[in-house]
Design an enzyme around this catalytic site. Structure first.
Site, PDB file in Angstrom:
ATOM      1  N   GLY A 200       0.905  -1.357  -0.100  1.00  0.00           N
ATOM      2  CA  GLY A 200       0.079   0.042  -0.074  1.00  0.00           C
ATOM      3  C   GLY A 200       0.576   1.346   0.069  1.00  0.00           C
ATOM      4  O   GLY A 200       1.894   1.335   0.474  1.00  0.00           O
TER       5      GLY A 200
ATOM      6  N   ARG B 268       1.104  -5.918  -4.975  1.00  0.00           N
ATOM      7  CA  ARG B 268       1.151  -6.839  -3.947  1.00  0.00           C
ATOM      8  C   ARG B 268       1.459  -7.990  -4.255  1.00  0.00           C
ATOM      9  O   ARG B 268       1.028  -9.163  -3.387  1.00  0.00           O
ATOM     10  CB  ARG B 268      -0.356  -6.929  -3.173  1.00  0.00           C
ATOM     11  CG  ARG B 268      -0.642  -5.405  -2.749  1.00  0.00           C
ATOM     12  CD  ARG B 268      -2.228  -5.352  -1.885  1.00  0.00           C
ATOM     13  NE  ARG B 268      -2.487  -4.011  -1.419  1.00  0.00           N
ATOM     14  CZ  ARG B 268      -1.837  -3.563  -0.120  1.00  0.00           C
ATOM     15  NH1 ARG B 268      -0.991  -4.302   0.634  1.00  0.00           N
ATOM     16  NH2 ARG B 268      -2.327  -2.523   0.255  1.00  0.00           N
TER      17      ARG B 268
ATOM     18  N   ASP C 195       5.366  -7.274   5.706  1.00  0.00           N
ATOM     19  CA  ASP C 195       5.470  -8.396   4.801  1.00  0.00           C
ATOM     20  C   ASP C 195       6.655  -8.390   3.457  1.00  0.00           C
ATOM     21  O   ASP C 195       7.155  -9.120   3.222  1.00  0.00           O
ATOM     22  CB  ASP C 195       4.040  -8.417   4.191  1.00  0.00           C
ATOM     23  CG  ASP C 195       3.139  -9.435   5.105  1.00  0.00           C
ATOM     24  OD1 ASP C 195       3.560 -10.195   5.947  1.00  0.00           O
ATOM     25  OD2 ASP C 195       2.063  -8.788   5.216  1.00  0.00           O
TER      26      ASP C 195
ATOM     27  N   LYS D 182       8.366   0.993   5.366  1.00  0.00           N
ATOM     28  CA  LYS D 182       7.280   1.918   4.817  1.00  0.00           C
ATOM     29  C   LYS D 182       5.881   1.279   5.473  1.00  0.00           C
ATOM     30  O   LYS D 182       5.709   0.107   5.348  1.00  0.00           O
ATOM     31  CB  LYS D 182       7.032   1.924   3.309  1.00  0.00           C
ATOM     32  CG  LYS D 182       5.822   2.520   2.814  1.00  0.00           C
ATOM     33  CD  LYS D 182       4.975   1.623   1.721  1.00  0.00           C
ATOM     34  CE  LYS D 182       4.571   0.401   2.407  1.00  0.00           C
ATOM     35  NZ  LYS D 182       3.615  -0.528   1.469  1.00  0.00           N
ATOM     36  N   THR D 183       5.142   2.085   6.140  1.00  0.00           N
ATOM     37  CA  THR D 183       3.607   1.711   6.427  1.00  0.00           C
ATOM     38  C   THR D 183       3.030   2.843   7.185  1.00  0.00           C
ATOM     39  O   THR D 183       3.582   3.153   8.133  1.00  0.00           O
ATOM     40  CB  THR D 183       3.372   0.394   7.248  1.00  0.00           C
ATOM     41  OG1 THR D 183       2.063   0.166   7.469  1.00  0.00           O
ATOM     42  CG2 THR D 183       4.258   0.171   8.514  1.00  0.00           C
TER      43      THR D 183
ATOM     44  N   ASP E  86       0.578   2.191   8.888  1.00  0.00           N
ATOM     45  CA  ASP E  86       0.043   1.785  10.422  1.00  0.00           C
ATOM     46  C   ASP E  86       0.973   1.949  11.448  1.00  0.00           C
ATOM     47  O   ASP E  86       0.676   1.947  12.613  1.00  0.00           O
ATOM     48  CB  ASP E  86      -0.305   0.332   9.919  1.00  0.00           C
ATOM     49  CG  ASP E  86      -1.481   0.045   8.978  1.00  0.00           C
ATOM     50  OD1 ASP E  86      -2.141   1.164   8.576  1.00  0.00           O
ATOM     51  OD2 ASP E  86      -1.613  -1.103   8.872  1.00  0.00           O
TER      52      ASP E  86
END
Length: 547
Positions: A78, A142, A173, A199-200, A202
């Site tokens: 993402g 993905r 992941d 990277k994220t 979240d």
């Protein structure tokens, strides 16, 4: 590409670099490292990239490294604000080492490597995307790099383009896959280094050396702006309870940070729900009591923040989902043959008694989503569950019961929101613009130092950028074993909200007052130009963690 006035102004912004990366660098090596858990199993799976030392770059009086190397870069998973600056920093770092170095971007994620789809990144392309949001410079995807066939197919194009290093920009992941790829290429002596970048939005890819993942700062500021706008409307109209779901499937970092920035009446923290072994009814009761308390003071309005992964942290639901994931992973073919009308009964008949009872109690729509719509890992897509509506409707029913008992005499009207995609491709804040550029530039230095299986790491992030500390940690250091698709697999351990950590403690110390009074904060939009105390500040979470 037509640019807005802000884009034009931002294109001229020169991201700040740590002092150590501005000139020649040398490597300081630390002690050998080990994985965060399951050390014996991880060491066995990664014999070539385990127990490597963490490293720090320091200034050197030596001449610049003239290493000649072509590199490839992949955006995986993402989107997160700042990805373009990681690539720009990587490009500039490679060119600083040797102007003849080339950078190739693999298109639409890891699939571009496997399918040999790529472009060479040039000055003209890079300059078009500096300090911009999104991942559109090369696109993302993905596809999971998991099999020997994929690794070998990717190696074909790496050899053809004489690429000696590959940088994978992704979340837990994606960096798990980078770790596996680095090990495989080291094992077969392919001559290709693999470097990861954290990277994220979240915020769950971090540890003692990775203070935060990029994009978290910008996304939280975007969400906090709109939450603040809703709070202002809430406090103006004084007639709605707003239930706001926020991204963050596996951890509640976004919800917690946004609560610290905006001071809502309630914020549910999934990790606390799990730690207290709360049931769904207990979560509902908690919200209903706050609604009733405010109604007693004449305030029939409020805001509730909800992390999107809440359902999975309610112990009974978590147990159900775990068994469902396992069962469906091993019986996918048989399940696909069952008629739609019989699928619910089929699942109930094949679950343990306790989980069958929980599943049977769920509304049809939620039960169907749990059993049918899976992500590429075979897991429930919790973002599709309208948790905010589920909670709002159940709170409404509970308040109706309380009204019959004379324990509530207010009005309860709801509005529902889910903020997710709104924050993923925003123009990066100054913090993320600087941090991402430094991560990319630092990745180039890791390539120059001959490292593989490392994650680019920038520390001391609450200090001015010049004082940031650049280096890298072995990705194996972040690994543990977890059950995926019914089998134990090596994966990067997700960092959850720590209930004994400073950010949660700060939140917990103030939430009773926020519930009772209307003490909203309205952060407003991200500021890119102006005083440093307005423009360059990191998240409250990071500031509290590093205080």
């Amino acid at each position: 590409m037509k640019k807005s006035a802000l884009q034009t102004a931002r294109a001229a912004y020169q991201p700040k670099l740590p002092k150590a990366l501005k000139g020649s660098v040398k490597v300081n090596e630390g002690a050998p490292t080990q994985s965060v858990a399951d050390q014996e199993a991880i060491a066995k799976l990664f014999p070539n990239t385990y127990a490597m030392p963490s490293i720090t770059f320091v200034e050197s009086n030596d001449s610049d490294n003239a290493i000649a190397i072509n590199a490839g870069v992949i955006l995986s998973g993402g989107q997160a604000p700042g990805g373009h600056n990681v690539i720009a920093g990587l490009y500039d770092g490679l060119k600083k080492m040797n102007p003849s170095n080339k950078l190739y971007g693999f298109l639409l994620g890891p699939g571009g490597l496997v399918d040999h789809n790529y472009i060479e990144l040039t000055d003209e392309i890079i300059d078009e995307y500096r300090n911009t949001g999104g991942f559109d410079i090369i696109g993302s995807g993905r596809t999971k790099l998991e099999t020997k066939e994929q690794f070998d197919k990717g190696l074909e194009i790496l050899k053809e383009l004489k690429i000696g290093a590959l940088v994978i920009i992704g979340g837990d992941d994606s960096n798990t896959n980078a770790c596996v790829l680095a090990e495989y290429y080291a094992q077969i002596k392919a001559g290709v280094q693999v470097i990861g970048c954290p990277k994220t939005i979240d915020g769950d890819l971090k540890n003692s050396e990775i203070a935060t993942s990029f994009g978290f700062d910008t996304a939280c500021k975007v969400y906090s702006e709109v939450i603040g706008n809703i709070e202002r409307d809430c406090n103006s109209a004084k007639k709605y309870w707003h239930f706001i779901k926020l991204m963050g499937r596996s951890a509640s970092h976004i919800a917690l940070e946004c609560a610290l920035q905006t001071q809502p009446n309630m914020c549910i923290i999934s990790e606390e729900v799990e730690a207290k072994n709360m049931t769904l009814d207990e979560v509902i009761e908690q919200i209903a009591q706050v609604v009733a308390m405010r109604a007693a003071n004449g305030d029939n309005y409020g805001t509730v923040l909800i992390p999107e992964g809440l359902i999975e942290f309610i112990p009974a639901m978590k147990n159900l989902i775990a068994e469902l994931n396992d069962f469906l992973a091993h019986n996918a073919s048989e399940f696909s043959m069952i008629k739609k009308s019989a699928q619910r009964e089929y699942i109930i008949n094949h679950l343990s008694e306790a989980n069958a009872a929980v599943y049977a109690s769920l509304p049809e729509g939620v039960a169907r989503q749990l059993s049918l719509d899976r992500d590429p890992h075979g897991n429930v897509q919790v973002s599709l569950i309208e948790t905010e509506k589920l909670l709002g409707e159940m709170v409404g029913r509970r308040l109706a019961e309380m009204k019959k008992d004379g324990k509530y005499n207010g009005k309860f009207a709801t509005q529902y929101h889910f903020f997710g995609y709104e924050g993923r491709c925003a123009a990066p804040s100054n913090f993320d613009a600087d941090y991402c550029y430094a991560l990319g530039f630092n990745a180039a230095m890791l390539i120059g130092a001959g490292k593989t299986g490392y994650m680019s790491a920038i520390e001391n992030l609450t200090a001015p950028a010049e004082q940031w500390i650049a280096g890298g940690i072995p990705i194996t250091m972040m690994m543990n074993m977890e059950r995926r698709h019914g089998e134990m697999k090596p994966v990067i351990q997700k960092a959850l909200v720590k209930l004994d950590g400073a950010p949660f403690k700060a939140f917990a110390s103030m939430r009773d007052e926020w519930a009772k009074s209307t003490s909203y904060v309205y952060p407003g939009p991200i500021q890119y130009f102006g005083p440093t105390e307005v423009c360059d500040q990191p998240t409250i979470t990071l500031t509290l963690e590093k205080a």
